[in-house]
Design an enzyme around this catalytic site. Structure first.
Site, PDB file in Angstrom:
ATOM      1  N   LYS A  13       0.831  -1.209   0.000  1.00 42.43           N
ATOM      2  CA  LYS A  13       0.000   0.000   0.000  1.00 42.43           C
ATOM      3  C   LYS A  13       0.868   1.263   0.000  1.00 42.43           C
ATOM      4  O   LYS A  13       0.658   2.174  -0.803  1.00 42.43           O
ATOM      5  CB  LYS A  13      -0.932   0.020   1.233  1.00 42.43           C
ATOM      6  CG  LYS A  13      -1.823  -1.220   1.352  1.00 42.43           C
ATOM      7  CD  LYS A  13      -2.728  -1.176   2.567  1.00 42.43           C
ATOM      8  CE  LYS A  13      -2.034  -1.184   3.918  1.00 42.43           C
ATOM      9  NZ  LYS A  13      -1.295  -2.440   4.220  1.00 42.43           N
ATOM     10  N   ARG A  88      -9.733   0.301   8.990  1.00 45.21           N
ATOM     11  CA  ARG A  88      -9.162  -1.008   9.293  1.00 45.21           C
ATOM     12  C   ARG A  88     -10.083  -1.865  10.133  1.00 45.21           C
ATOM     13  O   ARG A  88      -9.717  -2.982  10.499  1.00 45.21           O
ATOM     14  CB  ARG A  88      -7.899  -0.771  10.116  1.00 45.21           C
ATOM     15  CG  ARG A  88      -6.640  -1.215   9.461  1.00 45.21           C
ATOM     16  CD  ARG A  88      -5.582  -0.706  10.396  1.00 45.21           C
ATOM     17  NE  ARG A  88      -4.393  -1.437  10.351  1.00 45.21           N
ATOM     18  CZ  ARG A  88      -3.328  -1.031   9.654  1.00 45.21           C
ATOM     19  NH1 ARG A  88      -3.368   0.034   8.924  1.00 45.21           N
ATOM     20  NH2 ARG A  88      -2.243  -1.731   9.714  1.00 45.21           N
ATOM     21  N   ARG A 127      11.871  -5.329   4.951  1.00 44.12           N
ATOM     22  CA  ARG A 127      11.618  -3.904   4.639  1.00 44.12           C
ATOM     23  C   ARG A 127      12.589  -2.997   5.386  1.00 44.12           C
ATOM     24  O   ARG A 127      12.944  -3.247   6.540  1.00 44.12           O
ATOM     25  CB  ARG A 127      10.190  -3.528   5.040  1.00 44.12           C
ATOM     26  CG  ARG A 127       9.937  -2.019   4.909  1.00 44.12           C
ATOM     27  CD  ARG A 127       8.476  -1.661   4.954  1.00 44.12           C
ATOM     28  NE  ARG A 127       7.821  -2.171   6.125  1.00 44.12           N
ATOM     29  CZ  ARG A 127       6.499  -2.131   6.306  1.00 44.12           C
ATOM     30  NH1 ARG A 127       5.716  -1.598   5.383  1.00 44.12           N
ATOM     31  NH2 ARG A 127       5.974  -2.625   7.395  1.00 44.12           N
ATOM     32  N   ARG A 160      11.511  -0.909  10.751  1.00 44.75           N
ATOM     33  CA  ARG A 160      10.382  -0.543  11.622  1.00 44.75           C
ATOM     34  C   ARG A 160      10.337  -1.489  12.818  1.00 44.75           C
ATOM     35  O   ARG A 160      10.548  -2.690  12.670  1.00 44.75           O
ATOM     36  CB  ARG A 160       9.064  -0.635  10.844  1.00 44.75           C
ATOM     37  CG  ARG A 160       8.622   0.703  10.286  1.00 44.75           C
ATOM     38  CD  ARG A 160       7.439   0.607   9.359  1.00 44.75           C
ATOM     39  NE  ARG A 160       6.271  -0.062   9.910  1.00 44.75           N
ATOM     40  CZ  ARG A 160       5.093  -0.142   9.281  1.00 44.75           C
ATOM     41  NH1 ARG A 160       4.946   0.415   8.084  1.00 44.75           N
ATOM     42  NH2 ARG A 160       4.084  -0.769   9.821  1.00 44.75           N
ATOM     43  N   ARG A 171       0.382  -8.963  13.595  1.00 44.79           N
ATOM     44  CA  ARG A 171      -0.273  -7.993  12.706  1.00 44.79           C
ATOM     45  C   ARG A 171      -1.092  -8.706  11.652  1.00 44.79           C
ATOM     46  O   ARG A 171      -2.187  -8.275  11.299  1.00 44.79           O
ATOM     47  CB  ARG A 171       0.778  -7.090  12.048  1.00 44.79           C
ATOM     48  CG  ARG A 171       1.368  -6.090  13.024  1.00 44.79           C
ATOM     49  CD  ARG A 171       2.649  -5.458  12.507  1.00 44.79           C
ATOM     50  NE  ARG A 171       2.480  -4.776  11.249  1.00 44.79           N
ATOM     51  CZ  ARG A 171       3.469  -4.522  10.398  1.00 44.79           C
ATOM     52  NH1 ARG A 171       4.708  -4.917  10.689  1.00 44.79           N
ATOM     53  NH2 ARG A 171       3.234  -3.898   9.285  1.00 44.79           N
TER      54      ARG A 171
END
Ligand code: AP5
Ligand code: MG
Ligand code: ZN
Length: 216
Positions: A13, A88, A127, A160, A171
């Site tokens: 996203k 969400r 990431r 992160r 998550r």
């Protein structure tokens, strides 16, 4: 155009939003980015949000809806907006409908990114983010030219804190339980467009363009 990007953690996203925001001339509104900014500024909102984010849980609806209410009322959203990571939960989606109705606005499209679970884990754990400009990288799929350094601004890259494997798993299960029901919610409203997010970044961009009736 008022657009929602829907999809599990790691679906791409934020990566696609970096480009879409420029192509569509609309602001990119990411609740995750807003919470991370609050954390690095040490605000009360940041302190509260961090406790949930570090566990991979959602920040309570009342807080999240409140920050979106303020953000969407700003002038730069009058010509459209790109929501990333909001709504969400069904409660958030209903609150957004109510909010937009009051403002005389509506949603044009919900772009739903579909990516298999095993790929999401690899994307999230690999990431890296730029501390300076927020550009999103990946160790394998979107590596910077110089390891650990942002191509665009030269700042340091970091991982992160919620991208550690344990938190990633939480998550993903929170997504299944609380966010995946929004697929049916927006399907029922005739707004849902599902995109194959399991292809190279450029191909995903083209698929998003096609879903929006654009040739990119
Ligand atoms: P948030 O920051 O929104 O995280 P998320 O939804 O979990 O999604 P991500 O940002 O992890 O994934 P993404 O889809 O943006 O993927 P990306 O493009 O980076 O939220 C964080 C936390 O904040 C939540 O857990 C919650 O606590 C809180 N929060 C936020 N919003 C909330 C809300 N509305 N309500 C309550 N709480 C909220 O890509 C991932 C990686 O894959 C990158 O490395 C990228 O380079 C790579 N990649 C991207 N596309 C491709 C591709 N096509 N092929 C290969 N690799 C790719
Ligand atoms: Mg993101
Ligand atoms: Zn940078």
């Amino acid at each position: 155009m008022n657009i929602i990007l829907l999809g599990p953690p790691g679906a791409g996203k934020g990566t696609q939003a970096e480009v879409l925001t420029k192509k569509l001339f609309v602001p990119h509104i990411s609740t995750g980015d807003m919470f991370r900014a609050a954390i690095s500024n040490g605000t009360a909102l940041g302190v509260e949000a961090k406790a949930y984010m570090d566990k991979g849980q959602l920040v309570p609806d009342a807080i999240t809806v409140g920050i979106i209410r303020d953000r969407i009322a700003q002038n730069d959203c009058k010509g459209g907006f790109l929501l990333d990571g909001f709504p969400r939960t069904v409660v958030q989606a209903e609150a957004l409908d109510e909010l937009l109705e009051k403002l005389g606005m509506n949603i044009d499209a919900v772009l739903n990114f579909s990516v298999p679970l095993d790929k999401l884990i690899v994307r999230l754990t690999g990431r890296r983010m730029c501390r300076g400009c927020g550009t999103i990288y990946h160790q394998l799929y979107h590596a910077p030219q110089k390891e650990g350094i942002c191509d665009s601004c030269g700042s340091e890259l970091y991982q992160r804190s919620d991208d550690k494997e344990e938190t990633v798993k939480n998550r993903l299960s929170v997504y299944e339980a609380q966010t995946a029901p929004l697929i049916d919610y927006y399907e029922a409203k005739g707004l849902l467009k599902t995109i194959n997010g399991d292809q190279p970044i450029n191909e995903v961009m083209k698929a998003l363009g096609a879903a929006l009736g654009q040739e990119w």
